[in-house]
Scaffold this active site. Sequence first.
Site, mmCIF file in Angstrom:
data_model
loop_
_atom_site.group_PDB
_atom_site.id
_atom_site.type_symbol
_atom_site.label_atom_id
_atom_site.label_comp_id
_atom_site.label_asym_id
_atom_site.label_seq_id
_atom_site.Cartn_x
_atom_site.Cartn_y
_atom_site.Cartn_z
ATOM 1 N N LEU A 55 45.830 53.198 2.910
ATOM 2 C CA LEU A 55 44.366 52.366 2.843
ATOM 3 C C LEU A 55 43.759 51.923 4.011
ATOM 4 O O LEU A 55 43.368 50.608 4.337
ATOM 5 C CB LEU A 55 44.956 51.294 2.392
ATOM 6 C CG LEU A 55 44.860 51.189 0.566
ATOM 7 C CD1 LEU A 55 45.445 49.392 -0.307
ATOM 8 C CD2 LEU A 55 44.517 52.087 -0.241
ATOM 9 N N GLU A 104 42.312 62.504 8.456
ATOM 10 C CA GLU A 104 41.638 62.057 8.830
ATOM 11 C C GLU A 104 40.875 63.217 8.533
ATOM 12 O O GLU A 104 41.155 63.978 8.871
ATOM 13 C CB GLU A 104 41.413 61.758 10.596
ATOM 14 C CG GLU A 104 42.394 60.626 10.225
ATOM 15 C CD GLU A 104 41.746 59.069 9.998
ATOM 16 O OE1 GLU A 104 40.753 59.240 10.064
ATOM 17 O OE2 GLU A 104 42.744 58.382 10.423
ATOM 18 N N THR A 120 48.032 62.383 12.395
ATOM 19 C CA THR A 120 47.642 61.761 10.924
ATOM 20 C C THR A 120 47.817 63.169 10.629
ATOM 21 O O THR A 120 48.862 63.910 9.853
ATOM 22 C CB THR A 120 46.472 60.982 10.447
ATOM 23 O OG1 THR A 120 46.312 59.941 10.572
ATOM 24 C CG2 THR A 120 46.563 61.464 8.776
ATOM 25 N N THR A 152 40.729 73.161 4.583
ATOM 26 C CA THR A 152 39.621 73.298 4.157
ATOM 27 C C THR A 152 39.150 74.114 4.821
ATOM 28 O O THR A 152 39.741 75.145 6.397
ATOM 29 C CB THR A 152 39.134 72.059 5.415
ATOM 30 O OG1 THR A 152 37.148 72.149 5.687
ATOM 31 C CG2 THR A 152 39.883 71.873 6.963
ATOM 32 N N ASP A 153 37.433 74.656 4.693
ATOM 33 C CA ASP A 153 37.616 76.009 5.363
ATOM 34 C C ASP A 153 37.173 76.155 7.099
ATOM 35 O O ASP A 153 36.654 77.023 6.878
ATOM 36 C CB ASP A 153 35.636 76.762 4.474
ATOM 37 C CG ASP A 153 35.278 75.458 4.023
ATOM 38 O OD1 ASP A 153 34.831 74.063 4.546
ATOM 39 O OD2 ASP A 153 33.894 75.862 3.101
ATOM 40 N N GLU A 154 37.033 74.628 7.271
ATOM 41 C CA GLU A 154 35.817 75.074 8.074
ATOM 42 C C GLU A 154 37.389 74.533 9.027
ATOM 43 O O GLU A 154 37.195 75.715 10.742
ATOM 44 C CB GLU A 154 36.046 73.160 8.655
ATOM 45 C CG GLU A 154 35.052 72.203 7.435
ATOM 46 C CD GLU A 154 34.160 70.858 8.570
ATOM 47 O OE1 GLU A 154 34.095 70.889 9.996
ATOM 48 O OE2 GLU A 154 34.520 70.589 7.527
ATOM 49 N N TYR A 178 38.673 67.688 14.306
ATOM 50 C CA TYR A 178 39.318 67.986 13.137
ATOM 51 C C TYR A 178 39.354 68.521 12.464
ATOM 52 O O TYR A 178 40.389 68.896 11.997
ATOM 53 C CB TYR A 178 37.618 66.858 12.077
ATOM 54 C CG TYR A 178 37.746 67.460 10.627
ATOM 55 C CD1 TYR A 178 39.330 66.857 9.789
ATOM 56 C CD2 TYR A 178 37.051 68.243 9.709
ATOM 57 C CE1 TYR A 178 39.336 67.111 8.850
ATOM 58 C CE2 TYR A 178 37.099 68.664 8.539
ATOM 59 C CZ TYR A 178 38.245 67.883 8.385
ATOM 60 O OH TYR A 178 38.758 68.945 6.918
ATOM 61 N N LYS A 182 43.419 70.478 11.512
ATOM 62 C CA LYS A 182 44.132 70.905 10.122
ATOM 63 C C LYS A 182 44.417 72.190 10.720
ATOM 64 O O LYS A 182 45.264 72.439 9.716
ATOM 65 C CB LYS A 182 42.080 71.205 8.892
ATOM 66 C CG LYS A 182 41.940 69.335 8.851
ATOM 67 C CD LYS A 182 43.568 68.504 8.002
ATOM 68 C CE LYS A 182 43.088 69.522 6.460
ATOM 69 N NZ LYS A 182 43.985 69.163 5.795
#
Length: 372
Positions: A55, A104, A120, A152-154, A178, A182
């Site tokens: 949260l 994140e 994270t 993610t595709d990033e 970011y 990932k």
Amino acid sequence: MEENTLAVQYSYDSSENLYPRRVLVTGGAGFIGSNFVHHWCNAYPEDRIVVLDALTYAGNRQNLATLEDREQFKFVEGNICDRTLIDKLLEEEAIDTIAHFAAESHVDRSILGPDAFIQTNVVGTLTLLEAFRHYWNQHQQPDHYRFLHVSTDEVYGSLGPEDPPFTETTPYTPNSPYSASKAGSDHLVRAYYHTYNLPTIITNCSNNYGPYHYPEKLIPLMCINILLGKPLPIYGDGQNVRDWLYVLDHCRALDVVIHRGKPGETYNIGGNNEVTNLDLVKMLCRFMDELASHHLPVKPSMDLITFVKDRPGHDRRYAINSSKLKTQLGWAPLVTVEEGLRQTVGWYLTHRHWWEPLLSEEYQAYYRQVYA
């Protein structure tokens, strides 16, 4: 999910659920995670769903309010880096499937403060993997256990205008803190399959949109700013291209991957909807002018469009090739970007009570820092 009024009919084959699953959903109070929880509870009401969410600013327990009274639903507030808590949940709830959404996820925030993204996205994923590995071994390595890692595709970097879309074998070239975090988590998940034979599966999706999307992201930001009569900030020249995936199509894909996917594999999930940021904002303006003409401070909404300085390392184009998922597992997106955006605009129009409390002073300070 009661908010989904699309004409598209989603059907589920419950016979695929050979075992009544007991699913731990990390980040299940966030945007994609909460949509997935609604999807799973509706599709498989006999399954046990345990949501673990810290949260933070983007997690909202109200996203799950309609599920709280379900006997087979449980919410736990906690952090994925808390190994003691993870171990306890796995054992007490007899978990056989982890759907790992917790992350994140906002590029702009990763530029301002990358530390939380490493903690994270990398350390948290490692903690989950280690807990699940020991738990799986203690239970004699059951074949139907799964660890689904939603990515993610990033991680693939940026495409040129004529480059073919990303496939599962596209080299990783992340360009932001970011996407780098990932990518690191993806590599860990892959390594745990190859080193320990842990039944992991990775999915890499394109940009999602739909209900419960936190206001800092492009589509909800534009919807809310139109309703408030505020400028619509577009980075650079607005020609950055993204492939947009309606979140319920994404949830259907994840369902298929859990039930039919092969451990050790990666599956790309895209919407087949490549749109420039500028064209996307113009579409949102058009739908807002159509659906909320009597409630807009500024009309036409396109008058609010404002170009701002581009973000550092802004990837130019993303595009996903989902043919592996379609060919091997039989999934394809059902929602066009026009249908999905109209539905999403309608949701923000009727859920002002949901997004207004999120426009806190912390959010306003962040907004000013990014778009000033």
